[in-house]
Write an enzyme that holds these catalytic residues in place. Sequence first.
Site, PDB file in Angstrom:
ATOM      1  N   GLU A 210      69.804  10.296 -10.426  1.00 36.83           N
ATOM      2  CA  GLU A 210      69.910   8.901 -10.028  1.00 36.83           C
ATOM      3  C   GLU A 210      69.809   8.077 -11.301  1.00 36.83           C
ATOM      4  O   GLU A 210      69.267   8.548 -12.296  1.00 36.83           O
ATOM      5  CB  GLU A 210      68.712   8.603  -9.122  1.00 36.83           C
ATOM      6  CG  GLU A 210      68.895   7.532  -8.101  1.00 36.83           C
ATOM      7  CD  GLU A 210      67.738   7.576  -7.094  1.00 36.83           C
ATOM      8  OE1 GLU A 210      67.921   8.154  -6.014  1.00 36.83           O
ATOM      9  OE2 GLU A 210      66.672   7.046  -7.409  1.00 36.83           O
ATOM     10  N   HIS A 248      64.329   2.644  -4.439  1.00 39.96           N
ATOM     11  CA  HIS A 248      63.546   3.504  -5.321  1.00 39.96           C
ATOM     12  C   HIS A 248      63.086   2.704  -6.540  1.00 39.96           C
ATOM     13  O   HIS A 248      63.919   2.228  -7.304  1.00 39.96           O
ATOM     14  CB  HIS A 248      64.376   4.690  -5.833  1.00 39.96           C
ATOM     15  CG  HIS A 248      64.593   5.728  -4.784  1.00 39.96           C
ATOM     16  ND1 HIS A 248      65.486   6.757  -4.955  1.00 39.96           N
ATOM     17  CD2 HIS A 248      64.031   5.918  -3.577  1.00 39.96           C
ATOM     18  CE1 HIS A 248      65.472   7.517  -3.871  1.00 39.96           C
ATOM     19  NE2 HIS A 248      64.598   7.032  -3.024  1.00 39.96           N
TER      20      HIS A 248
END
Lengths: 290, 387
Positions: A210, A248
């Site tokens: 990510e 996140h």
Amino acid sequence: MSILVDKNTKVLVQGITGREGAFHAEQMIKAGTSVVAGMTPGKGGQTALGVPVYDTVKEATTHHPIDASIIFVPAPGAADAALEAAHAGIPLVVLITEGIPTLDMVKAVAEIKSLGNVRLIGGNCPGLITPGECKLGIMPANVFKRGKVGLISRSGTVTYETAKALSDAGYGISTCIGIGGDPIIGTTFKDLLPLFNDDPETEAVVICGEIGGSDEEDAAEYIKHHMRKPVVGFIGGRSAPKGKKMGHAGAIIMGNVGTPESKLAAFADADVPVADTIDEIVELVRAKLG
Amino acid sequence: MNLHEYQAKELLARYGIPVPPGKVAYTADEAKQIATEYGDTVVIKAQVHTGGRGKAGGVKLAKTPEEAREKASQILGLNIKGFVTRKVLVAKAVDIAKEYYAGLILDRVTQRVVLMLSKEGGVDIEEVAAARPYAIIKHPIDPHRGLRPFEARELVKKAGLEGNLNKLASTLVQLYNAYVGIDASTAEINPLVITPSGDVVAADAKIVLDDNALYRHPDLSTLREVDAEHPLEVEASNYGFSYVKLDGWIGVIGNGAGLVMYTLDLVNRVGGKAANFLDIGGGAKADVVYNALKVVLKDPDVKGVFINIFGGITRADEVAKGVIRAMDEGILTKPVAMRVAGTAEEEAKALLKGRPIYMYPTSIEAAKAIVSMTGGGASAHPTAGAQ
């Protein structure tokens, strides 16, 4: 074989009497996990899901051999729960809780690392699974079929999607670990790659990365010099604007650190092909394994 | 949570760091009154949650109370990168001999709080970091030991800061104490000013608080300003959703931050652009999907919605029911592409029959469909790095 957990892993559930803990402990048992004890401060002496509940982790480890602990304790007490498990000598601690104060994690990770013999996974993670043997997490076990691909991911749902795609394609999963989406976590990609490298069952590894941080770059460095098995990469959040937090907390691009360009370059340098879509992950695994 | 400069300075002052006297004004007349009280040159600074205030005309000096009124009236109402200025800080101007930078950030590589110190203050530190990384010294702080005064003194020397060594070092220790005390994720003083008389003053400050730790700071939670945030972000957070407004035209709803980010990437890859990020979290029940649609469709930029749900135990017909309710209530008048990996997909298809809501077996097919239904897609291009 598999890594970290198998059918012999004896599990303690911290927070077993809470709503989340009770639900997921039951799911874990259904998935084949050997849950031997629970722990909730103040609930010692009770029984939950057929196993005894203790007030402290030390009491649990006195009465049972315990290989791993999974934590469903609410955020204010979660870091303390992880430290309790670590100090009781449990070698594998999985911290599921999300929303833990960051400075609590900074302290807990430093302290657990200083102990030297405890592996912390998470927080804010889905946990890990060796399909058919041991589920130490909250993932839906039905989408995981046993097989030869090791899977490591920073996300929850992307992990499930990838595991399902690999399972449906017939490759299956040896062990899957969701390492968590927070900026401070106990275990990163590069910590797990050596274990897959040495696991005879694992023939290839998929890393679902990510944006944010430099864990993918560190992993690429290890792969370039040490990895003997093919690795396929994936990077989520490539279209995300700079400096914005999208769920996140770890997935934020700060300055020039954490950009998709940097991660793609690192993977390219380590000869790791990167998939644009989850379906492409399967194609790239097929290209490696046939 | 971002704090305003005046809030950040109040907190730093609580930990013993000297800040220039200042007060907040909501009107030009209040600004004049504050300037009269100080009887000195003041600086008038827009209090908005964005950087680059100076360049946007949001920071001005005023030598007289009348000038303060005039300058404040220019700044109040000023739109700085989409944030309308509703209040200004009127602070006593600081005499500057030197301008330094001191900041604390969370560093994921060392997994510690890192102190950054530079002689080059008063400018954007990210620009300094990019152009002259050696001009910034970095020190990871042991979380159990904290920042000791002797370490702070060594760091001041190492960074080449000139001025009263003890005052500078104690400011750094106080900054770290503040950071830990209020559970910050970023705390910066820029510039950290040395005055001609040798005093150390925090002339500007930026603090971001760790949202996860707000529960243990009830006094700080009240500093949140709902009107300073995007109204849809506020509404979404009331439902427990995580929402970020983006600048495209396709509304995106999904479960799990990673999956929603992936969905944005897919939309982008096939030539579309997402209008938002919305994570509904676990459990895609009909009412949750309905509420998510309510939030997303309040954004006038949205021309169509992509719902991407994964769940081993999520029922696709539950998701469909939420969408149908939004449609029956007239909230939803735009096309929807849905992809639900779960159970009861056939039931969902039966429910959706005859409605302009389409279910696709894969995310990429749904992405292509919603982009073409909303008039985009001609410029579909693969993302860089495809192999």
